[in-house]
Design a protein around this motif. Structure first.
Motif, PDB file in Angstrom:
ATOM      1  N   ARG A   1       0.837  -1.194   0.000  1.00 35.63           N
ATOM      2  CA  ARG A   1       0.000   0.000   0.000  1.00 35.63           C
ATOM      3  C   ARG A   1       0.877   1.251   0.000  1.00 35.63           C
ATOM      4  O   ARG A   1       1.897   1.295   0.701  1.00 35.63           O
ATOM      5  CB  ARG A   1      -0.898   0.035   1.241  1.00 35.63           C
ATOM      6  N   PRO A   2       0.464   2.273  -0.723  1.00 30.48           N
ATOM      7  CA  PRO A   2       1.172   3.550  -0.646  1.00 30.48           C
ATOM      8  C   PRO A   2       0.709   4.338   0.580  1.00 30.48           C
ATOM      9  O   PRO A   2      -0.228   3.933   1.265  1.00 30.48           O
ATOM     10  CB  PRO A   2       0.773   4.259  -1.944  1.00 30.48           C
ATOM     11  N   THR A   3       1.357   5.460   0.838  1.00 32.86           N
ATOM     12  CA  THR A   3       0.973   6.367   1.907  1.00 32.86           C
ATOM     13  C   THR A   3       1.035   7.791   1.364  1.00 32.86           C
ATOM     14  O   THR A   3       1.526   8.028   0.255  1.00 32.86           O
ATOM     15  CB  THR A   3       1.916   6.258   3.114  1.00 32.86           C
ATOM     16  N   TRP A   4       0.542   8.740   2.170  1.00 30.53           N
ATOM     17  CA  TRP A   4       0.674  10.139   1.758  1.00 30.53           C
ATOM     18  C   TRP A   4       2.152  10.491   1.572  1.00 30.53           C
ATOM     19  O   TRP A   4       2.518  11.195   0.638  1.00 30.53           O
ATOM     20  CB  TRP A   4       0.049  11.057   2.808  1.00 30.53           C
ATOM     21  N   LYS A   5       2.985  10.012   2.486  1.00 32.38           N
ATOM     22  CA  LYS A   5       4.417  10.309   2.411  1.00 32.38           C
ATOM     23  C   LYS A   5       5.036   9.763   1.137  1.00 32.38           C
ATOM     24  O   LYS A   5       5.930  10.379   0.557  1.00 32.38           O
ATOM     25  CB  LYS A   5       5.115   9.724   3.638  1.00 32.38           C
ATOM     26  N   SER A   6       4.557   8.610   0.675  1.00 35.13           N
ATOM     27  CA  SER A   6       5.145   7.996  -0.514  1.00 35.13           C
ATOM     28  C   SER A   6       4.830   8.775  -1.791  1.00 35.13           C
ATOM     29  O   SER A   6       5.531   8.630  -2.793  1.00 35.13           O
ATOM     30  CB  SER A   6       4.674   6.541  -0.646  1.00 35.13           C
ATOM     31  N   ILE A   7       3.779   9.594  -1.763  1.00 38.04           N
ATOM     32  CA  ILE A   7       3.515  10.479  -2.904  1.00 38.04           C
ATOM     33  C   ILE A   7       4.661  11.472  -3.048  1.00 38.04           C
ATOM     34  O   ILE A   7       5.173  11.714  -4.152  1.00 38.04           O
ATOM     35  CB  ILE A   7       2.170  11.210  -2.744  1.00 38.04           C
ATOM     36  N   GLY A   8       5.082  12.054  -1.921  1.00 37.66           N
ATOM     37  CA  GLY A   8       6.220  12.973  -1.953  1.00 37.66           C
ATOM     38  C   GLY A   8       7.497  12.285  -2.397  1.00 37.66           C
ATOM     39  O   GLY A   8       8.281  12.843  -3.175  1.00 37.66           O
ATOM     40  N   TRP A   9       7.711  11.042  -1.925  1.00 38.26           N
ATOM     41  CA  TRP A   9       8.890  10.263  -2.320  1.00 38.26           C
ATOM     42  C   TRP A   9       8.894  10.037  -3.818  1.00 38.26           C
ATOM     43  O   TRP A   9       9.934  10.132  -4.482  1.00 38.26           O
ATOM     44  CB  TRP A   9       8.894   8.968  -1.531  1.00 38.26           C
ATOM     45  N   THR A  10       7.731   9.772  -4.399  1.00 38.50           N
ATOM     46  CA  THR A  10       7.640   9.558  -5.849  1.00 38.50           C
ATOM     47  C   THR A  10       7.931  10.844  -6.610  1.00 38.50           C
ATOM     48  O   THR A  10       8.614  10.824  -7.645  1.00 38.50           O
ATOM     49  CB  THR A  10       6.246   9.027  -6.230  1.00 38.50           C
ATOM     50  N   MET A  11       7.445  11.983  -6.110  1.00 36.48           N
ATOM     51  CA  MET A  11       7.716  13.261  -6.769  1.00 36.48           C
ATOM     52  C   MET A  11       9.208  13.588  -6.722  1.00 36.48           C
ATOM     53  O   MET A  11       9.771  14.108  -7.699  1.00 36.48           O
ATOM     54  CB  MET A  11       6.901  14.374  -6.107  1.00 36.48           C
ATOM     55  N   VAL A  12       9.861  13.281  -5.598  1.00 27.80           N
ATOM     56  CA  VAL A  12      11.313  13.490  -5.502  1.00 27.80           C
ATOM     57  C   VAL A  12      12.027  12.618  -6.538  1.00 27.80           C
ATOM     58  O   VAL A  12      12.946  13.079  -7.237  1.00 27.80           O
ATOM     59  CB  VAL A  12      11.824  13.168  -4.083  1.00 27.80           C
ATOM     60  N   PHE A  13      11.608  11.353  -6.636  1.00 27.02           N
ATOM     61  CA  PHE A  13      12.203  10.445  -7.620  1.00 27.02           C
ATOM     62  C   PHE A  13      12.065  10.992  -9.032  1.00 27.02           C
ATOM     63  O   PHE A  13      13.021  10.986  -9.817  1.00 27.02           O
ATOM     64  CB  PHE A  13      11.530   9.071  -7.519  1.00 27.02           C
ATOM     65  N   LEU A  14      10.871  11.485  -9.372  1.00 24.42           N
ATOM     66  CA  LEU A  14      10.642  12.006 -10.721  1.00 24.42           C
ATOM     67  C   LEU A  14      11.530  13.208 -11.006  1.00 24.42           C
ATOM     68  O   LEU A  14      12.094  13.334 -12.109  1.00 24.42           O
ATOM     69  CB  LEU A  14       9.172  12.391 -10.889  1.00 24.42           C
ATOM     70  N   ASN A  15      11.671  14.097 -10.039  1.00 20.53           N
ATOM     71  CA  ASN A  15      12.462  15.307 -10.265  1.00 20.53           C
ATOM     72  C   ASN A  15      13.959  15.017 -10.325  1.00 20.53           C
ATOM     73  O   ASN A  15      14.662  15.587 -11.161  1.00 20.53           O
ATOM     74  CB  ASN A  15      12.150  16.340  -9.179  1.00 20.53           C
TER      75      ASN A  15
END
Length: 256
Positions: free
Chosen positions: A159-173
């Motif tokens: 399962r993802p979390t709210w925090k993992s959304i930020g982690w994914t955005m960091v990865f993309l950038n």
């Protein structure tokens, strides 16, 4: 008869042709089957291994064949052949999570994998039509990326979390910065950071370069939030409400 491996194949891919629709329907059907039989797969170790290794084969074999094709046909070029598109990155992450069960990779596979691969399937940046080798490679690996994310969710229970959304955005950038440096060095356009693709895509609606990159950032963030809220937050809320309702019924009856 044209060779199905000919890099100069005379015919061109047509979006939403019969073959394109069939590929989309196959994705939907496979996802539906994975969801409907998720409990059976979870409870059957042999079946779970079969699905896992089938996904690994669907990810790795076509991709290895693609790079072999580049070399054998003499068209390998650092400006076009390096695996630096977003879907290429999530393909390798999908292979890694299937092999390692590393939970920290899951948000990247779920958010970036599904988001990028689904857009690719709906608006393919593809020159070769059915039945060319590249057609099969393209739709096989993108379908497998999506199915891997769904497998890890429905079968493995990640399962993802709210925090993992930020982690994914960091990865993309971070990925965009590194890929941008490669683009600058070799004159490439990986991740479409330098210009829009020549074929029709969603980027056509997002303004000129570099504005569309910033708009993409915002859309990605909104999409990831929706993917979390719609498929996890809301279902969890509904389940809690139903449990609470069932727990209230005996007490209400006793007090009446």
């Amino acid at each position: 008869m044209e060779s199905l491996f000919d890099p100069s194949y005379p015919k061109a891919f047509a979006a939403f042709s019969t073959e394109h629709w069939i590929a989309i329907v196959i994705l939907i059907a496979l996802a539906a089957l994975l969801y409907l039989f998720r409990s059976v797969i979870v409870s059957t170790t042999a079946l779970q291994k079969t699905v896992k290794w089938s996904l690994l084969a669907a990810l790795s074999l076509p991709e290895a064949s693609l790079h072999l094709w580049y070399v054998l046909t003499g068209i390998w070029d650092p400006a076009t052949s390096l695996p630096l598109e977003l879907c290429s990155l999530t393909l390798f992450l999908s292979i890694a999570i299937l092999l390692t069960d590393e939970r920290r990779l899951y948000p990247l596979v779920y958010f970036a994998g599904i988001g990028g691969a689904l857009q690719a399937i709906l608006t393919p940046n593809l020159d070769y039509p059915f039945p060319h080798f590249r057609f099969f490679h393209f739709f096989t690996v993108h379908t497998a990326i999506i199915l891997t994310a769904l497998y890890m969710t429905w079968v493995r229970g990640y399962r993802p979390t709210w925090k993992s959304i930020g982690w994914t955005m960091v990865f993309l950038n971070v990925s965009a910065v590194l890929v941008g440096l490669v683009n600058w060095a070799v004159g490439s356009n990986y991740m479409f950071l330098m210009r829009k693709p020549e074929t029709a895509s969603l980027l056509d609606l997002l303004g000129p370069h570099p504005l569309y990159i910033m708009v993409e950032e915002f859309i990605a963030l909104v999409l990831f939030i929706l993917m979390y809220v719609v498929f996890f937050v809301i279902p969890d809320h509904i389940k809690r409400s139903r449990r609470h309702g069932r727990e209230e019924i005996p007490g209400s009856s006793a007090g009446s």
